[in-house]
Design a protein around this motif. Structure first.
Motif, mmCIF file in Angstrom:
data_model
loop_
_atom_site.group_PDB
_atom_site.id
_atom_site.type_symbol
_atom_site.label_atom_id
_atom_site.label_comp_id
_atom_site.label_asym_id
_atom_site.label_seq_id
_atom_site.Cartn_x
_atom_site.Cartn_y
_atom_site.Cartn_z
ATOM 1 N N GLN A 45 0.822 -1.211 0.000
ATOM 2 C CA GLN A 45 0.000 0.000 0.000
ATOM 3 C C GLN A 45 0.855 1.260 0.000
ATOM 4 O OE1 GLN A 45 -2.383 -0.801 3.485
ATOM 5 N NE2 GLN A 45 -4.136 -1.433 2.257
ATOM 6 N N LYS A 46 1.864 1.306 0.840
ATOM 7 C CA LYS A 46 2.723 2.488 0.928
ATOM 8 C C LYS A 46 3.471 2.724 -0.382
ATOM 9 C CE LYS A 46 3.652 2.533 5.873
ATOM 10 N NZ LYS A 46 4.681 2.382 6.911
ATOM 11 N N PHE A 47 4.018 1.657 -0.937
ATOM 12 C CA PHE A 47 4.794 1.777 -2.168
ATOM 13 C C PHE A 47 3.902 2.211 -3.329
ATOM 14 C CE2 PHE A 47 8.012 0.165 -5.251
ATOM 15 C CZ PHE A 47 9.114 0.779 -4.693
ATOM 16 N N THR A 48 2.715 1.637 -3.416
ATOM 17 C CA THR A 48 1.779 1.977 -4.490
ATOM 18 C C THR A 48 1.254 3.400 -4.319
ATOM 19 O OG1 THR A 48 1.183 -0.348 -4.717
ATOM 20 C CG2 THR A 48 -0.327 1.254 -5.672
ATOM 21 N N LEU A 52 1.356 6.455 -7.061
ATOM 22 C CA LEU A 52 0.182 7.228 -7.479
ATOM 23 C C LEU A 52 0.424 8.723 -7.320
ATOM 24 C CD1 LEU A 52 -2.662 5.004 -6.017
ATOM 25 C CD2 LEU A 52 -2.038 5.289 -8.424
ATOM 26 N N ILE A 53 1.131 9.100 -6.274
ATOM 27 C CA ILE A 53 1.469 10.511 -6.084
ATOM 28 C C ILE A 53 2.401 10.973 -7.209
ATOM 29 C CG2 ILE A 53 2.718 12.114 -4.576
ATOM 30 C CD1 ILE A 53 1.504 10.468 -2.206
ATOM 31 N N MET A 58 3.152 13.979 -12.332
ATOM 32 C CA MET A 58 3.407 13.954 -13.773
ATOM 33 C C MET A 58 2.235 14.569 -14.530
ATOM 34 S SD MET A 58 5.318 10.425 -14.791
ATOM 35 C CE MET A 58 4.706 9.250 -13.613
ATOM 36 N N HIS A 59 1.028 14.224 -14.113
ATOM 37 C CA HIS A 59 -0.164 14.737 -14.768
ATOM 38 C C HIS A 59 -0.261 16.246 -14.607
ATOM 39 C CE1 HIS A 59 -4.463 15.774 -15.136
ATOM 40 N NE2 HIS A 59 -4.408 14.905 -16.129
ATOM 41 N N ASP A 60 0.032 16.753 -13.431
ATOM 42 C CA ASP A 60 -0.018 18.189 -13.177
ATOM 43 C C ASP A 60 0.980 18.941 -14.051
ATOM 44 O OD1 ASP A 60 -2.003 17.856 -11.334
ATOM 45 O OD2 ASP A 60 -0.684 18.041 -9.588
ATOM 46 N N ASN A 61 2.098 18.321 -14.343
ATOM 47 C CA ASN A 61 3.121 18.971 -15.157
ATOM 48 C C ASN A 61 2.872 18.876 -16.651
ATOM 49 O OD1 ASN A 61 4.631 19.812 -12.937
ATOM 50 N ND2 ASN A 61 5.782 17.896 -12.843
#
Length: 63
Positions: A45-48, A52-53, A58-61
């Motif tokens: 969960q932590k790694f995934t 996702l963050i 990437m999407h914001d950029n």
């Protein structure tokens, strides 16, 4: 590096992190059982979540 190769590399790293999540600091395997499974789930969960963050950044950029 293109996105596909980057993602494949990330998946390999994630798999190794999860496999090693129950090892002690000395690298010895855990005792097994339910607690080890819980540690694996938490690590997954932590790694995934971190990935996702990264995707969100990437999407914001892209704009």
């Amino acid at each position: 590096m293109n996105f596909r190769n980057e993602q494949r590399q990330w998946l390999k790293i994630r798999t190794k992190k999860i496999e090693n999540s129950n090892n002690s600091e000395g690298g010895n395997p855990g005792t097994g059982g339910r607690s080890d499974a819980n540690i694996e789930i938490i690590t997954y969960q932590k790694f995934t979540k971190g990935r996702l963050i990264e995707f969100a950044r990437m999407h914001d950029n892209m704009d």
